[in-house]
Write a protein that holds these residues in place. Sequence first.
Motif, PDB file in Angstrom:
ATOM      1  N   SER A 117      43.881  51.809  48.265  1.00 38.84           N
ATOM      2  CA  SER A 117      43.782  51.603  46.596  1.00 38.84           C
ATOM      3  C   SER A 117      45.065  50.970  45.823  1.00 38.84           C
ATOM      4  CB  SER A 117      43.283  52.874  46.142  1.00 38.84           C
ATOM      5  OG  SER A 117      44.329  53.787  45.937  1.00 38.84           O
ATOM      6  N   GLU A 118      46.155  51.419  46.655  1.00 36.64           N
ATOM      7  CA  GLU A 118      47.416  50.689  45.785  1.00 36.64           C
ATOM      8  C   GLU A 118      47.704  49.286  46.044  1.00 36.64           C
ATOM      9  OE1 GLU A 118      50.551  53.244  47.387  1.00 36.64           O
ATOM     10  OE2 GLU A 118      50.332  52.173  49.578  1.00 36.64           O
ATOM     11  N   GLU A 119      46.592  48.785  46.865  1.00 35.89           N
ATOM     12  CA  GLU A 119      46.677  47.227  46.992  1.00 35.89           C
ATOM     13  C   GLU A 119      45.797  46.656  46.040  1.00 35.89           C
ATOM     14  OE1 GLU A 119      47.717  47.413  51.890  1.00 35.89           O
ATOM     15  OE2 GLU A 119      45.515  47.112  51.123  1.00 35.89           O
ATOM     16  N   VAL A 120      45.139  47.404  45.165  1.00 32.95           N
ATOM     17  CA  VAL A 120      44.185  46.800  44.253  1.00 32.95           C
ATOM     18  C   VAL A 120      44.571  47.062  42.834  1.00 32.95           C
ATOM     19  CG1 VAL A 120      41.739  47.185  43.547  1.00 32.95           C
ATOM     20  CG2 VAL A 120      42.231  47.489  46.147  1.00 32.95           C
ATOM     21  N   PHE A 121      44.460  45.977  42.150  1.00 34.01           N
ATOM     22  CA  PHE A 121      44.760  46.080  40.639  1.00 34.01           C
ATOM     23  C   PHE A 121      43.529  46.714  39.702  1.00 34.01           C
ATOM     24  CE2 PHE A 121      45.938  43.624  36.730  1.00 34.01           C
ATOM     25  CZ  PHE A 121      46.875  44.420  36.260  1.00 34.01           C
ATOM     26  N   ILE A 122      42.525  46.243  39.748  1.00 32.27           N
ATOM     27  CA  ILE A 122      41.473  46.819  38.977  1.00 32.27           C
ATOM     28  C   ILE A 122      40.225  46.883  40.035  1.00 32.27           C
ATOM     29  CG2 ILE A 122      39.496  46.158  37.206  1.00 32.27           C
ATOM     30  CD1 ILE A 122      42.508  46.073  36.125  1.00 32.27           C
ATOM     31  N   ARG A 148      41.670  38.052  46.311  1.00 36.67           N
ATOM     32  CA  ARG A 148      42.842  37.101  46.348  1.00 36.67           C
ATOM     33  C   ARG A 148      43.417  36.572  45.160  1.00 36.67           C
ATOM     34  NH1 ARG A 148      42.943  33.703  51.106  1.00 36.67           N
ATOM     35  NH2 ARG A 148      40.606  33.741  51.290  1.00 36.67           N
ATOM     36  N   GLU A 149      42.595  36.268  44.294  1.00 39.80           N
ATOM     37  CA  GLU A 149      42.784  35.366  42.954  1.00 39.80           C
ATOM     38  C   GLU A 149      43.432  36.577  42.116  1.00 39.80           C
ATOM     39  OE1 GLU A 149      43.043  32.473  42.437  1.00 39.80           O
ATOM     40  OE2 GLU A 149      43.490  32.949  40.105  1.00 39.80           O
ATOM     41  N   GLY A 150      43.061  38.052  41.922  1.00 38.10           N
ATOM     42  CA  GLY A 150      43.488  38.763  40.831  1.00 38.10           C
ATOM     43  C   GLY A 150      43.498  40.119  41.187  1.00 38.10           C
ATOM     44  N   GLY A 151      43.556  40.659  42.518  1.00 33.52           N
ATOM     45  CA  GLY A 151      43.625  41.995  42.911  1.00 33.52           C
ATOM     46  C   GLY A 151      42.294  42.702  42.559  1.00 33.52           C
ATOM     47  N   VAL A 152      41.358  42.151  42.017  1.00 34.81           N
ATOM     48  CA  VAL A 152      40.105  42.837  41.658  1.00 34.81           C
ATOM     49  C   VAL A 152      39.210  43.202  43.001  1.00 34.81           C
ATOM     50  CG1 VAL A 152      37.656  42.671  40.511  1.00 34.81           C
ATOM     51  CG2 VAL A 152      40.051  41.542  39.590  1.00 34.81           C
ATOM     52  N   ARG A 153      38.707  44.409  42.950  1.00 34.27           N
ATOM     53  CA  ARG A 153      37.820  44.656  44.008  1.00 34.27           C
ATOM     54  C   ARG A 153      36.380  45.068  43.559  1.00 34.27           C
ATOM     55  NH1 ARG A 153      39.272  49.520  48.604  1.00 34.27           N
ATOM     56  NH2 ARG A 153      39.580  50.742  46.876  1.00 34.27           N
ATOM     57  N   GLY A 154      35.568  44.349  44.223  1.00 39.60           N
ATOM     58  CA  GLY A 154      34.055  44.500  43.876  1.00 39.60           C
ATOM     59  C   GLY A 154      33.256  44.667  45.202  1.00 39.60           C
ATOM     60  N   THR A 191      37.330  54.882  32.240  1.00 40.85           N
ATOM     61  CA  THR A 191      38.558  54.660  32.644  1.00 40.85           C
ATOM     62  C   THR A 191      39.049  53.400  32.449  1.00 40.85           C
ATOM     63  OG1 THR A 191      37.390  55.867  34.846  1.00 40.85           O
ATOM     64  CG2 THR A 191      39.480  54.274  35.301  1.00 40.85           C
ATOM     65  N   TYR A 192      38.220  52.287  32.331  1.00 39.25           N
ATOM     66  CA  TYR A 192      39.045  50.916  32.064  1.00 39.25           C
ATOM     67  C   TYR A 192      38.588  50.349  30.593  1.00 39.25           C
ATOM     68  CZ  TYR A 192      40.003  50.240  37.080  1.00 39.25           C
ATOM     69  OH  TYR A 192      40.326  50.185  38.224  1.00 39.25           O
ATOM     70  N   HIS A 193      39.605  49.640  30.005  1.00 35.24           N
ATOM     71  CA  HIS A 193      39.535  49.276  28.755  1.00 35.24           C
ATOM     72  C   HIS A 193      39.358  47.726  28.764  1.00 35.24           C
ATOM     73  CE1 HIS A 193      40.369  53.484  28.067  1.00 35.24           C
ATOM     74  NE2 HIS A 193      41.486  53.260  28.636  1.00 35.24           N
ATOM     75  N   ARG A 194      39.426  47.288  27.516  1.00 28.04           N
ATOM     76  CA  ARG A 194      39.086  45.819  27.191  1.00 28.04           C
ATOM     77  C   ARG A 194      40.185  44.647  28.169  1.00 28.04           C
ATOM     78  NH1 ARG A 194      35.907  43.456  23.314  1.00 28.04           N
ATOM     79  NH2 ARG A 194      35.921  45.442  22.174  1.00 28.04           N
ATOM     80  N   GLU A 195      41.343  45.115  28.011  1.00 29.01           N
ATOM     81  CA  GLU A 195      42.371  44.491  28.744  1.00 29.01           C
ATOM     82  C   GLU A 195      41.885  44.324  30.228  1.00 29.01           C
ATOM     83  OE1 GLU A 195      42.977  46.876  26.581  1.00 29.01           O
ATOM     84  OE2 GLU A 195      44.719  46.546  25.355  1.00 29.01           O
ATOM     85  N   ASP A 255      39.395  41.928  30.488  1.00 32.60           N
ATOM     86  CA  ASP A 255      39.687  40.478  30.350  1.00 32.60           C
ATOM     87  C   ASP A 255      40.262  39.824  31.534  1.00 32.60           C
ATOM     88  OD1 ASP A 255      39.029  40.626  27.524  1.00 32.60           O
ATOM     89  OD2 ASP A 255      40.975  41.072  26.828  1.00 32.60           O
ATOM     90  N   HIS A 256      41.046  40.780  32.105  1.00 35.18           N
ATOM     91  CA  HIS A 256      41.703  40.426  33.430  1.00 35.18           C
ATOM     92  C   HIS A 256      40.614  40.059  34.455  1.00 35.18           C
ATOM     93  CE1 HIS A 256      44.431  40.072  37.043  1.00 35.18           C
ATOM     94  NE2 HIS A 256      43.559  40.731  37.484  1.00 35.18           N
ATOM     95  N   VAL A 257      39.649  40.774  34.741  1.00 39.03           N
ATOM     96  CA  VAL A 257      38.492  40.566  35.667  1.00 39.03           C
ATOM     97  C   VAL A 257      37.821  39.175  35.047  1.00 39.03           C
ATOM     98  CG1 VAL A 257      36.503  41.204  36.685  1.00 39.03           C
ATOM     99  CG2 VAL A 257      38.227  42.902  36.127  1.00 39.03           C
ATOM    100  N   VAL A 258      37.653  38.830  33.945  1.00 40.98           N
ATOM    101  CA  VAL A 258      36.783  37.569  33.513  1.00 40.98           C
ATOM    102  C   VAL A 258      37.449  36.580  33.720  1.00 40.98           C
ATOM    103  CG1 VAL A 258      35.711  36.436  31.306  1.00 40.98           C
ATOM    104  CG2 VAL A 258      35.434  39.039  31.851  1.00 40.98           C
ATOM    105  N   GLU A 259      38.972  36.656  33.464  1.00 40.78           N
ATOM    106  CA  GLU A 259      39.796  35.597  33.650  1.00 40.78           C
ATOM    107  C   GLU A 259      40.108  35.141  35.199  1.00 40.78           C
ATOM    108  OE1 GLU A 259      43.512  36.594  32.033  1.00 40.78           O
ATOM    109  OE2 GLU A 259      42.691  36.584  30.053  1.00 40.78           O
TER     110      GLU A 259
END
Length: 452
Positions: free
Chosen positions: A36-41, A370-376, A401-405, A408-412
């Motif tokens: 989990s520490e390797e994951v951003f969102i 790879r692009e944004g540290g997002v895990r789906g 848990t998560y908020h707008r910012e 925003d990162h996931v969408v970008e």
Amino acid sequence: MVAYKSKMVERIRLPSREQREHNLDAAGYNVFNLNSEEVFIDLLTDSGTGAMSDAQWAALIRGDEAYAGSKSFDRLESAVRDVMGFSHIVPTHQGRGAENVLYGSLLSEGDVVLNNTHFDTTRAHVANQGADPVDCPVETAHDPDSEDPFKGNFSIDRARTVVDEVGAEHVPVVVQTITNNSAAGQPVSVDNTRRVREFADEIDATFVIDACRFAENAYFVTQREDEFADPETDIVDVTREQLGYADAIVMSGKKDGLVNVGGFVATDDRTLFERCKQRAILYEGFPTYGGMAGRDVAAMAVGLREAVEEAYVADRVEQVREFGAQLAAADVPVYTPTSGHAVYLDAGEALPHLPDEAFPGQALVCELYREGGVRGVELGSFAFPDTDRPELVRLAVPRRTYHREHFDHVVETAASVLESPEEIPGLEITANPATPELRHFTAELEPLSDSV
Ligand SMILES: Cc1ncc(COP(=O)(O)O)c(C=O)c1O
């Protein structure tokens, strides 16, 4: 309207691109293998990943750890009675524990179980009893563009066809999963539940509701079903009516129980309750704690009541809807309407150059990391081999848990990944586990060198 402010925070970090590349390779292109520490969102799941309220933490401190007859159990029993309407409960360590207890008490070798769509652990537990899990989704369930408000419904027509083929005596159990997680988390109408009740009576089957996301489903009912459109309609009234049609429910508290672990079976049927209790003692624990610490039982008792507060559930479902709308506005193909717990990306549409055998959904999951540290998570031909489903990627939203910012990162990230979709390579499996129904949790893959 926002319903919370933060009282405790957890530090998160975006690893460098080089680290993400390395992590992906080391994980065998399966994001379940990432730390989990390797994951951003982390949008891997909404299950057990939410934040508890101050009231839940307070209840947790006061949890009663008595082996038998704990006060925390009494509180859970009364929450289930008030919110869901059932008088007997068997607590379990999580949802799949409840499935083992209930389906192990109801099924025998050679039986057939009908479900709008079996969630993967449900399918595995039905199969584990030697029974055959058959899905009966409505036609619109796997159409990412249909605006049908209840694409999660159970198709009684399909169910009748199966019963005509196998004989009603081989179908002892009919299940309805609300919301329908494996059909893009789509809701189920109360009217459909009512009709499934009638159908179950017709074939003399036990009617089970998988109630993991009962509150989110009830919110959708108030928004989309004419009969419940009165703004005064209470989420609890919808919940009690819908669940009240079932003979028993299985519940994973990790969703609308608003806790990190726990589950239960609930029923008003005394005989079924006794059977479940005996099986729970074997697999879970004494029936007043059933695989949970008393403190976790106490937190779930509070969580169930919070889940049906209008302010909570409206905030929750609307947050997910807005996230889906943001992705769609950035030209990321999304399954519509959005569900109550996740946004599903249509990887088949996003990566048309990849055939199903090259796992477009899993390829997209890897690129988001790879692009944004997002895990789906992939929910297409990798997770469900040999089924005819769309190639979806689920971005599940943990509760409170998560908020707008973060969104925003996931969408970008998603928009950036899809700037050059044709450069994304397909994948092949290099190591497969023994249980094919659950292979997406542990299988390893690698990029196909000739897919682009
Ligand atoms: C519809 C459904 N049923 C059952 C389960 C299993 O619950 P658990 O993960 O608590 O074992 C899940 C979990 O995601 C689910 O979504």
